[in-house]
Every structure is written in C-alpha cells, then in structure tokens.
Motif scaffolding. Structure first.
Motif, mmCIF file in Angstrom:
data_model
loop_
_atom_site.group_PDB
_atom_site.id
_atom_site.type_symbol
_atom_site.label_atom_id
_atom_site.label_comp_id
_atom_site.label_asym_id
_atom_site.label_seq_id
_atom_site.Cartn_x
_atom_site.Cartn_y
_atom_site.Cartn_z
ATOM 1 N N GLU A 1 0.821 -1.215 0.000
ATOM 2 C CA GLU A 1 0.000 0.000 0.000
ATOM 3 C C GLU A 1 0.855 1.265 0.000
ATOM 4 O O GLU A 1 0.557 2.235 -0.708
ATOM 5 C CB GLU A 1 -0.941 -0.024 1.207
ATOM 6 C CG GLU A 1 -2.035 -1.070 1.081
ATOM 7 C CD GLU A 1 -2.721 -1.402 2.387
ATOM 8 O OE1 GLU A 1 -3.796 -2.029 2.363
ATOM 9 O OE2 GLU A 1 -2.181 -1.038 3.465
ATOM 10 N N VAL A 2 1.926 1.269 0.775
ATOM 11 C CA VAL A 2 2.805 2.439 0.818
ATOM 12 C C VAL A 2 3.500 2.624 -0.529
ATOM 13 O O VAL A 2 3.594 3.752 -1.043
ATOM 14 C CB VAL A 2 3.840 2.289 1.948
ATOM 15 C CG1 VAL A 2 4.886 3.391 1.859
ATOM 16 C CG2 VAL A 2 3.153 2.331 3.310
ATOM 17 N N THR A 3 3.974 1.541 -1.116
ATOM 18 C CA THR A 3 4.643 1.623 -2.415
ATOM 19 C C THR A 3 3.702 2.163 -3.486
ATOM 20 O O THR A 3 4.064 3.041 -4.271
ATOM 21 C CB THR A 3 5.169 0.246 -2.832
ATOM 22 O OG1 THR A 3 6.105 -0.219 -1.844
ATOM 23 C CG2 THR A 3 5.862 0.312 -4.186
ATOM 24 N N GLU A 4 2.484 1.645 -3.527
ATOM 25 C CA GLU A 4 1.506 2.115 -4.516
ATOM 26 C C GLU A 4 1.147 3.580 -4.284
ATOM 27 O O GLU A 4 0.947 4.334 -5.249
ATOM 28 C CB GLU A 4 0.260 1.239 -4.462
ATOM 29 C CG GLU A 4 0.491 -0.174 -4.978
ATOM 30 C CD GLU A 4 -0.763 -1.025 -4.937
ATOM 31 O OE1 GLU A 4 -1.802 -0.520 -4.466
ATOM 32 O OE2 GLU A 4 -0.698 -2.184 -5.370
ATOM 33 N N ALA A 5 1.067 3.995 -3.014
ATOM 34 C CA ALA A 5 0.761 5.400 -2.719
ATOM 35 C C ALA A 5 1.843 6.331 -3.250
ATOM 36 O O ALA A 5 1.552 7.415 -3.757
ATOM 37 C CB ALA A 5 0.595 5.590 -1.215
ATOM 38 N N HIS A 6 3.101 5.913 -3.148
ATOM 39 C CA HIS A 6 4.212 6.765 -3.568
ATOM 40 C C HIS A 6 4.445 6.724 -5.074
ATOM 41 O O HIS A 6 5.053 7.653 -5.627
ATOM 42 C CB HIS A 6 5.481 6.345 -2.829
ATOM 43 C CG HIS A 6 5.433 6.643 -1.367
ATOM 44 N ND1 HIS A 6 6.284 6.053 -0.445
ATOM 45 C CD2 HIS A 6 4.622 7.471 -0.642
ATOM 46 C CE1 HIS A 6 6.005 6.508 0.765
ATOM 47 N NE2 HIS A 6 5.008 7.374 0.676
ATOM 48 N N ARG B 1 -6.091 6.949 -0.721
ATOM 49 C CA ARG B 1 -6.690 5.684 -0.290
ATOM 50 C C ARG B 1 -5.645 4.679 0.165
ATOM 51 O O ARG B 1 -5.852 3.964 1.152
ATOM 52 C CB ARG B 1 -7.543 5.124 -1.433
ATOM 53 C CG ARG B 1 -8.791 5.955 -1.690
ATOM 54 C CD ARG B 1 -9.489 5.616 -2.984
ATOM 55 N NE ARG B 1 -10.685 6.455 -3.156
ATOM 56 C CZ ARG B 1 -11.466 6.435 -4.229
ATOM 57 N NH1 ARG B 1 -11.180 5.623 -5.244
ATOM 58 N NH2 ARG B 1 -12.530 7.218 -4.292
ATOM 59 N N ASN B 2 -4.534 4.622 -0.526
ATOM 60 C CA ASN B 2 -3.490 3.684 -0.121
ATOM 61 C C ASN B 2 -2.822 4.103 1.187
ATOM 62 O O ASN B 2 -2.525 3.261 2.036
ATOM 63 C CB ASN B 2 -2.449 3.548 -1.229
ATOM 64 C CG ASN B 2 -2.851 2.543 -2.289
ATOM 65 O OD1 ASN B 2 -2.920 1.349 -2.035
ATOM 66 N ND2 ASN B 2 -3.154 3.027 -3.480
ATOM 67 N N LEU B 3 -2.614 5.396 1.361
ATOM 68 C CA LEU B 3 -2.036 5.860 2.622
ATOM 69 C C LEU B 3 -2.986 5.600 3.780
ATOM 70 O O LEU B 3 -2.566 5.219 4.876
ATOM 71 C CB LEU B 3 -1.723 7.354 2.540
ATOM 72 C CG LEU B 3 -0.485 7.755 1.729
ATOM 73 C CD1 LEU B 3 -0.382 9.268 1.642
ATOM 74 C CD2 LEU B 3 0.783 7.170 2.352
ATOM 75 N N TYR C 1 -11.762 8.171 0.702
ATOM 76 C CA TYR C 1 -10.915 7.109 1.226
ATOM 77 C C TYR C 1 -11.175 5.753 0.564
ATOM 78 O O TYR C 1 -10.557 4.748 0.919
ATOM 79 C CB TYR C 1 -11.101 6.984 2.741
ATOM 80 C CG TYR C 1 -10.635 8.204 3.493
ATOM 81 C CD1 TYR C 1 -9.432 8.834 3.165
ATOM 82 C CD2 TYR C 1 -11.402 8.743 4.514
ATOM 83 C CE1 TYR C 1 -9.008 9.958 3.852
ATOM 84 C CE2 TYR C 1 -10.975 9.871 5.204
ATOM 85 C CZ TYR C 1 -9.790 10.478 4.871
ATOM 86 O OH TYR C 1 -9.365 11.594 5.542
ATOM 87 N N GLY C 2 -12.102 5.729 -0.395
ATOM 88 C CA GLY C 2 -12.324 4.510 -1.167
ATOM 89 C C GLY C 2 -13.068 3.427 -0.437
ATOM 90 O O GLY C 2 -12.937 2.247 -0.780
ATOM 91 N N GLU C 3 -13.884 3.784 0.541
ATOM 92 C CA GLU C 3 -14.593 2.776 1.315
ATOM 93 C C GLU C 3 -16.043 2.600 0.888
ATOM 94 O O GLU C 3 -16.634 1.559 1.111
ATOM 95 C CB GLU C 3 -14.553 3.155 2.802
ATOM 96 C CG GLU C 3 -13.155 3.042 3.386
ATOM 97 C CD GLU C 3 -12.831 4.167 4.343
ATOM 98 O OE1 GLU C 3 -13.703 5.047 4.522
ATOM 99 O OE2 GLU C 3 -11.726 4.182 4.894
ATOM 100 N N ARG C 4 -16.609 3.627 0.286
ATOM 101 C CA ARG C 4 -17.997 3.534 -0.147
ATOM 102 C C ARG C 4 -18.253 4.589 -1.215
ATOM 103 O O ARG C 4 -17.840 5.745 -1.070
ATOM 104 C CB ARG C 4 -18.939 3.750 1.046
ATOM 105 C CG ARG C 4 -20.417 3.528 0.718
ATOM 106 C CD ARG C 4 -21.280 3.603 1.980
ATOM 107 N NE ARG C 4 -21.277 4.909 2.602
ATOM 108 C CZ ARG C 4 -20.640 5.190 3.737
ATOM 109 N NH1 ARG C 4 -19.962 4.255 4.369
ATOM 110 N NH2 ARG C 4 -20.691 6.417 4.251
#
Length: 373
Positions: A161-166, A176-178, A347-350
């Motif tokens: 998730e951190v890698t994709e965020a960066h 959302r990834n962070l 945040y990609g939750e809903r």
C-alpha cells in the motif's frame, strides 16, 4: 438376574474412570498450586495463564479467559499513545461507521485473535467453599508462531500500500493507499504488542513504518492536494453550511471559500435548503417540513461524483421553535451524513450515491413562504 463377573468389573471400571476424569471439579485432589500463582506443570516460561474463580463452572471458565484477555488489553492501552495521531482522527464525531478504528476496536480485534490460542488447562472445585476454579492459558511458543505469521502478512500488505501510494499519480489513489496503510499499521502494532506479551523476553518485531509518520503524510497531502469548497443556498443555509464545514474538517479535510473562491478546490459541494410551515391536525404543536439536497462534483472536470438528499418534519409548541429544531436535525442528519459520505468516497470505502431522489413530502420548489425567523 446377576451380572457376569467380567461385565460387572467393566461397569465398575467405567464408573471409576468417570470419577477420575471429573475429580478436578469435585475436589478429589489437593488444592492446585496454580491457584496461588505458580505451577510446575504450567511454568511461566512456557505458558501465559489466567485464573478464574466463581460459584459455577461456566463462570469460573469465563473469568479465567477474561484474566488472560486483561493482560493483553492493559498492554495495548499502555502502547496506544504511539497511535494517537491516527485514532483521534478516526474517533471524531458521534456516529460510528465501518471505517472508524478506535482503541476499543483495535483491542477487540486483537484480543479475539489472542483468545483463539487460549484453552482451559486445568480445573478444581473446593468442597469447603463450594467455589469453582479454572486455569486458562496459552502455550507461548504456539501463540508466538501464529502471531509472527499474522505480522508478516500485515507487513507485506502495508508495504504494498505504501509503495503504490508513492508511485501513483492519481490523487485519490494515493490518499486511499495511505489511509489503508495507516489503518493496517495500527492493527499491526497492536498484534506486535501482543507478541511482546507472549514472548518471555518482551521483544516484538519492529516495523519499518510508523503510524504517526503515515498519518502526518496523509494529512499533509490532503491539505495541499485535496481541498474542498462548500456552497449552500436557501433558508437556514448558513447554519447548515457551518455544520458541513465542521464535519469535513473533522474528517481531515481542508475547506476553502466557495463560489469564485473555489478555484483551488478539488471537490465542490453545492446544495440548497428549504424550510416551510405545514398544516397538521394537532392543536398543541406547530410543524415545519425541511428538505436539503446536495451535489458533489470535481471542479476541474465538472464531473458529478455523487449526490445526497434528505428531508423530514419537525414539530414544537411554536413555529419558531419547530424551525429551530428542524435546523438542529438538518445539521445532525444531513450535514454530518454528507461529510461522512464524502470522506468514505475519498478514502475509497464507499461510493457516493450517483443521484439523489427528492425525499417524500418535499416538492422541487417550496410553494409556501419560508418560516419567519
């Protein structure tokens, strides 16, 4: 009819085995040493234990499990300051949502996992005091292996998730990834706290990331790259707009001026509020109906990403008081829900509702004069 010798011996032997199997509960043995805090059979280097005492066997067992659970809960509470920057943000507001992660949630999730490794190790019944005792505990080595496996799984997820965020150029994807990484890291650190309890040396497995650092990175990115603007119109729009701005701020967003000042904003929330008196066959109360609707759109593309509408009816002894009550309800039910819905979208939750139907009893245009203020 007499029983054969062999059959009679079998019955006696079976009865004896039954008595021996349950002798712990019936006080057939001496008081176990584990009741007073130590046991050569379950040494502290190999077992983490808790003792329960009660008037019944089920209650004693339950208390023994609870005693083990308290050991972990106390340690998680002691370590919670390290996650405070994340947990404070998540516990804002009065309504709980699925994404909220409070200290109670963390404790419950990890404790449930811990208790999967706990079992009743021994029992005893005191004939004199008529008290039941139970010893619950876990094998440290077995519990450690299970926890390390869970930690490794979370570490892989967090790093992805951190890698994709960066690496991503998409703002929402980064947010959302962070967010997911910070949430998983809180859980990961809670499991690591449990691991330190299980290990007799008190050592855990360190993570390359810290909750405070991820949370700070998320907040800074939101403040610079995902600004919001709010523009509401209509009767009583001002208090509703204030409540919405407060709700968005509590969710971690920065709100800039609406209208022409919405230039730097990424999302623009526009809407209207209507409030008018209605006739109801009630000699003691006066009633007003309210309707509030909103549209959320991307400023740069003018793409509508969602909409929300709500309506209702409130009554009081005077029309003015009924209107004041309606405003309070609008702030709670409309503004708060809208702020949480926008946050859940970001945040990609809903997903936000694609369109909003007019609530029952709320016309497209108010045909009666607004309530006097």
């Amino acid at each position: 009819m007499k029983l054969s010798t062999g059959r009679g011996r079998g019955i006696v032997l079976s009865a004896l085995l039954f008595v021996l199997a349950g002798c712990g509960w019936f006080g057939g043995t001496a008081r176990p040493s584990w009741i007073d805090g130590g046991s050569p059979q379950f040494p502290s280097a190999q077992y983490l234990v808790g003792v329960g005492q009660a008037d019944s066997r089920p209650q004693a067992t339950e208390q023994a499990y609870a005693a083990v659970s308290r050991i972990f809960k106390a340690e998680i509470t002691a370590q919670a300051k390290d996650w405070e920057s994340y947990l404070v943000v998540e516990s804002r507001g009065q309504t709980s949502t699925e994404r909220r992660l409070t200290l109670d949630n963390v404790t419950r999730v990890t404790t449930d996992k811990v208790l999967e490794n706990v079992q009743v190790l021994d029992t005893w019944f005191d004939q004199k005091t008529r008290q039941y005792y139970a010893l619950a505990g876990m094998n440290r080595a077995q519990a450690e292996a299970a926890m390390v496996e869970r930690l490794n799984e979370l570490d892989r997820t967090i790093q992805t998730e951190v890698t994709e965020a960066h690496q991503t150029q998409d703002k929402l994807s980064r947010v959302r990834n962070l967010k997911r990484a910070a949430k998983n890291l809180v859980l990961r650190e809670a499991y690591n706290t449990d691991l330190r309890v299980v290990r007799s040396n008190g050592q855990g497995n360190a993570s390359p990331h810290r909750v405070a650092e991820l949370t700070a990175e998320l907040e800074q990115f939101l403040a610079k790259n995902l600004l919001m603007a709010v523009v509401l119109s209509g009767d009583q729009a001002e208090p509703l707009e204030r409540a919405l701005v407060d709700g968005l701020t509590q969710e971690g967003f920065t709100v800039v001026g609406g209208g022409a000042g919405a230039g730097p904003a990424e999302l623009l929330i526009t809407g209207s509020v209507r409030l008018w008196p209605i006739e109801v066959n009630d000699p003691h109360f006066r009633y007003v109906r309210w309707c509030a609707e909103s549209v959320i759109e991307e400023v740069a593309t003018h793409r509508v990403v969602g909409a929300l509408s709500k309506g209702g009816k409130e009554g009081h002894v005077t029309e003015r008081e009924a209107a004041a009550k309606a405003v309070r309800v609008m702030q709670q039910e409309f503004a708060s829900d809208l702020a949480r819905s926008v946050a859940a979208h970001v945040y990609g939750e809903r997903d936000l509702p694609a369109s909003a139907a007019t609530p029952s009893g709320c016309p497209k245009e108010a045909v009666q004069p607004p309530v006097s203020r």
